[in-house]
Design a protein around this motif. Structure first.
Motif, PDB file in Angstrom:
ATOM      1  N   GLU A 149       2.103 -36.333 -54.649  1.00 43.65           N
ATOM      2  CA  GLU A 149       1.549 -35.020 -54.959  1.00 43.65           C
ATOM      3  C   GLU A 149       0.704 -35.052 -56.229  1.00 43.65           C
ATOM      4  O   GLU A 149      -0.359 -34.430 -56.301  1.00 43.65           O
ATOM      5  CB  GLU A 149       2.673 -33.993 -55.106  1.00 43.65           C
ATOM      6  CG  GLU A 149       3.376 -33.652 -53.821  1.00 43.65           C
ATOM      7  CD  GLU A 149       2.476 -32.930 -52.844  1.00 43.65           C
ATOM      8  OE1 GLU A 149       1.693 -32.061 -53.269  1.00 43.65           O
ATOM      9  OE2 GLU A 149       2.548 -33.235 -51.638  1.00 43.65           O
ATOM     10  N   SER A 201      -2.524 -36.571 -55.492  1.00 41.12           N
ATOM     11  CA  SER A 201      -3.353 -35.705 -54.644  1.00 41.12           C
ATOM     12  C   SER A 201      -4.115 -34.666 -55.464  1.00 41.12           C
ATOM     13  O   SER A 201      -5.212 -34.253 -55.078  1.00 41.12           O
ATOM     14  CB  SER A 201      -2.487 -35.003 -53.591  1.00 41.12           C
ATOM     15  OG  SER A 201      -1.669 -34.007 -54.180  1.00 41.12           O
ATOM     16  N   TYR A 202      -3.536 -34.257 -56.587  1.00 41.13           N
ATOM     17  CA  TYR A 202      -4.231 -33.284 -57.434  1.00 41.13           C
ATOM     18  C   TYR A 202      -5.513 -33.877 -58.010  1.00 41.13           C
ATOM     19  O   TYR A 202      -6.496 -33.163 -58.217  1.00 41.13           O
ATOM     20  CB  TYR A 202      -3.324 -32.836 -58.586  1.00 41.13           C
ATOM     21  CG  TYR A 202      -2.272 -31.827 -58.189  1.00 41.13           C
ATOM     22  CD1 TYR A 202      -2.621 -30.575 -57.689  1.00 41.13           C
ATOM     23  CD2 TYR A 202      -0.916 -32.112 -58.310  1.00 41.13           C
ATOM     24  CE1 TYR A 202      -1.663 -29.643 -57.317  1.00 41.13           C
ATOM     25  CE2 TYR A 202       0.058 -31.184 -57.949  1.00 41.13           C
ATOM     26  CZ  TYR A 202      -0.326 -29.962 -57.454  1.00 41.13           C
ATOM     27  OH  TYR A 202       0.621 -29.042 -57.085  1.00 41.13           O
ATOM     28  N   SER A 243      -8.482 -34.861 -55.386  1.00 42.43           N
ATOM     29  CA  SER A 243      -9.249 -33.687 -54.966  1.00 42.43           C
ATOM     30  C   SER A 243      -9.718 -32.983 -56.239  1.00 42.43           C
ATOM     31  O   SER A 243      -9.273 -33.316 -57.333  1.00 42.43           O
ATOM     32  CB  SER A 243      -8.363 -32.751 -54.129  1.00 42.43           C
ATOM     33  OG  SER A 243      -7.328 -32.209 -54.925  1.00 42.43           O
ATOM     34  N   ILE A 282      -8.928 -30.176 -57.356  1.00 36.14           N
ATOM     35  CA  ILE A 282      -7.973 -29.212 -57.890  1.00 36.14           C
ATOM     36  C   ILE A 282      -7.502 -29.563 -59.292  1.00 36.14           C
ATOM     37  O   ILE A 282      -7.507 -28.727 -60.199  1.00 36.14           O
ATOM     38  CB  ILE A 282      -6.752 -29.081 -56.949  1.00 36.14           C
ATOM     39  CG1 ILE A 282      -7.171 -28.490 -55.617  1.00 36.14           C
ATOM     40  CG2 ILE A 282      -5.681 -28.191 -57.592  1.00 36.14           C
ATOM     41  CD1 ILE A 282      -6.049 -28.413 -54.596  1.00 36.14           C
ATOM     42  N   GLY A 283      -7.071 -30.811 -59.491  1.00 32.16           N
ATOM     43  CA  GLY A 283      -6.568 -31.215 -60.805  1.00 32.16           C
ATOM     44  C   GLY A 283      -7.603 -31.043 -61.898  1.00 32.16           C
ATOM     45  O   GLY A 283      -7.294 -30.545 -62.992  1.00 32.16           O
ATOM     46  N   LEU A 294      -2.498 -24.120 -58.516  1.00 29.52           N
ATOM     47  CA  LEU A 294      -1.648 -25.300 -58.366  1.00 29.52           C
ATOM     48  C   LEU A 294      -0.635 -25.171 -57.232  1.00 29.52           C
ATOM     49  O   LEU A 294      -0.298 -26.159 -56.580  1.00 29.52           O
ATOM     50  CB  LEU A 294      -0.889 -25.568 -59.672  1.00 29.52           C
ATOM     51  CG  LEU A 294      -1.644 -26.268 -60.800  1.00 29.52           C
ATOM     52  CD1 LEU A 294      -0.775 -26.324 -62.051  1.00 29.52           C
ATOM     53  CD2 LEU A 294      -2.054 -27.680 -60.390  1.00 29.52           C
ATOM     54  N   THR A 295      -0.150 -23.966 -57.008  1.00 34.27           N
ATOM     55  CA  THR A 295       0.992 -23.810 -56.095  1.00 34.27           C
ATOM     56  C   THR A 295       0.679 -23.274 -54.704  1.00 34.27           C
ATOM     57  O   THR A 295       1.455 -23.497 -53.779  1.00 34.27           O
ATOM     58  CB  THR A 295       2.052 -22.881 -56.728  1.00 34.27           C
ATOM     59  OG1 THR A 295       1.475 -21.579 -56.963  1.00 34.27           O
ATOM     60  CG2 THR A 295       2.560 -23.449 -58.039  1.00 34.27           C
ATOM     61  N   LYS A 355       7.398 -31.935 -55.538  1.00 32.70           N
ATOM     62  CA  LYS A 355       6.211 -31.088 -55.596  1.00 32.70           C
ATOM     63  C   LYS A 355       6.177 -30.278 -56.895  1.00 32.70           C
ATOM     64  O   LYS A 355       5.118 -30.103 -57.516  1.00 32.70           O
ATOM     65  CB  LYS A 355       6.173 -30.147 -54.387  1.00 32.70           C
ATOM     66  CG  LYS A 355       5.808 -30.830 -53.069  1.00 32.70           C
ATOM     67  CD  LYS A 355       5.853 -29.862 -51.918  1.00 32.70           C
ATOM     68  CE  LYS A 355       5.324 -30.481 -50.631  1.00 32.70           C
ATOM     69  NZ  LYS A 355       3.862 -30.692 -50.670  1.00 32.70           N
ATOM     70  N   ALA A 360       3.265 -30.671 -60.017  1.00 29.85           N
ATOM     71  CA  ALA A 360       2.449 -29.565 -60.540  1.00 29.85           C
ATOM     72  C   ALA A 360       2.684 -29.394 -62.042  1.00 29.85           C
ATOM     73  O   ALA A 360       1.736 -29.173 -62.807  1.00 29.85           O
ATOM     74  CB  ALA A 360       2.795 -28.267 -59.803  1.00 29.85           C
ATOM     75  N   VAL A 415       0.699 -31.831 -64.109  1.00 31.36           N
ATOM     76  CA  VAL A 415      -0.703 -31.480 -64.363  1.00 31.36           C
ATOM     77  C   VAL A 415      -0.807 -30.592 -65.600  1.00 31.36           C
ATOM     78  O   VAL A 415      -1.696 -30.780 -66.448  1.00 31.36           O
ATOM     79  CB  VAL A 415      -1.314 -30.758 -63.136  1.00 31.36           C
ATOM     80  CG1 VAL A 415      -2.744 -30.313 -63.443  1.00 31.36           C
ATOM     81  CG2 VAL A 415      -1.293 -31.663 -61.917  1.00 31.36           C
TER      82      VAL A 415
END
Length: 227
Positions: free
Chosen positions: A8, A11-12, A15, A17-18, A64-65, A95, A99, A102
């Motif tokens: 996870e 993955s942030y 993509s 998103i992070g 994030l969620t 998970k 998050a 991050v």
């Protein structure tokens, strides 16, 4: 749990998103750094972190969620989670901590503001660290709410809206009556920016976090049993 956490967390950053989260967070940090430190000439960073927690988490946490479980349910990859040998507790905690990782990463980057202020004055490192500890605890509580919201719907937008609604209610419910003090996340953060560690506040935030993590585990466990 560690396999989920690493997957996870990666993955942030595989993509946008992070990077978006860190970028927005640092933008909010910079605004309040200017307002609370540069404009006032203060070396106290308590206001910087408090205001960023108050306003920044409303933006960051839903981003994030909202995809945690909702996206997997919509795309069908949730089946892999429900049928995997990893316990549901491990999945949810993996998970959650990914998050939180991050946010902690962003928080470490934000430490640059301490060194900027230190160049011009003598900020208290202990107070700053205590403030950051409180920030992590408040972030954890907020993330647990967002994660629970994502577990009860397959629509990311709805999950995000529910998260924002919960956070806004938690932030401002204390304004209606003092009896709601124990339901306000930000109220538990009041003392940290002053360098004060309150066991009551820590227990309150940890309990809040644990409660919503437990709710998420229950929801996902029920879905696993149904499947």
């Amino acid at each position: 749990m560690w396999a989920i956490l690493k997957k996870e967390f990666k993955s942030y950053f595989l993509s946008p998103i992070g990077y978006v989260v860190i970028g927005i967070f640092l933008f909010v940090f910079s605004i309040f750094f200017y307002l609370t430190a540069i404009q006032t000439g203060s070396v106290d960073l308590g206001g910087l972190y408090y205001n960023t927690a108050f306003y920044g988490l409303l933006i960051i946490v839903p981003i994030l969620t909202m995809r945690m479980f909702a996206e997997e349910r919509k795309t069908g990859t949730e089946q892999l989670i429900l049928t995997s040998p990893i316990s549901m507790i491990g999945v949810v905690l993996g998970k959650f901590f990914a998050a939180l990782g991050v946010i902690v990463t962003t928080l470490l980057i934000s430490f640059m503001y301490f060194f900027i202020v230190r160049y011009f004055g003598s900020p208290n490192i202990t107070v700053t660290l205590v403030t950051m500890l409180g920030f992590i605890l408040v972030s954890a509580a907020s993330l647990s709410i967002g994660m629970f919201a994502s577990s009860i719907t397959e629509n990311q937008i709805i999950a995000g809206v529910i998260t924002i609604a919960f956070l806004v209610l938690s932030l401002f419910i204390v304004n209606f009556s003092e009896i709601f003090t124990n339901l306000s996340i930000i109220d538990f953060y009041q003392k940290f920016p002053s360098g004060v560690i309150s066991l009551t506040d820590i227990i309150g935030l940890v309990s809040f976090t644990g409660m919503f993590i437990a709710f998420t585990i229950i929801v996902m466990q029920r879905r696993k049993l149904v499947k």
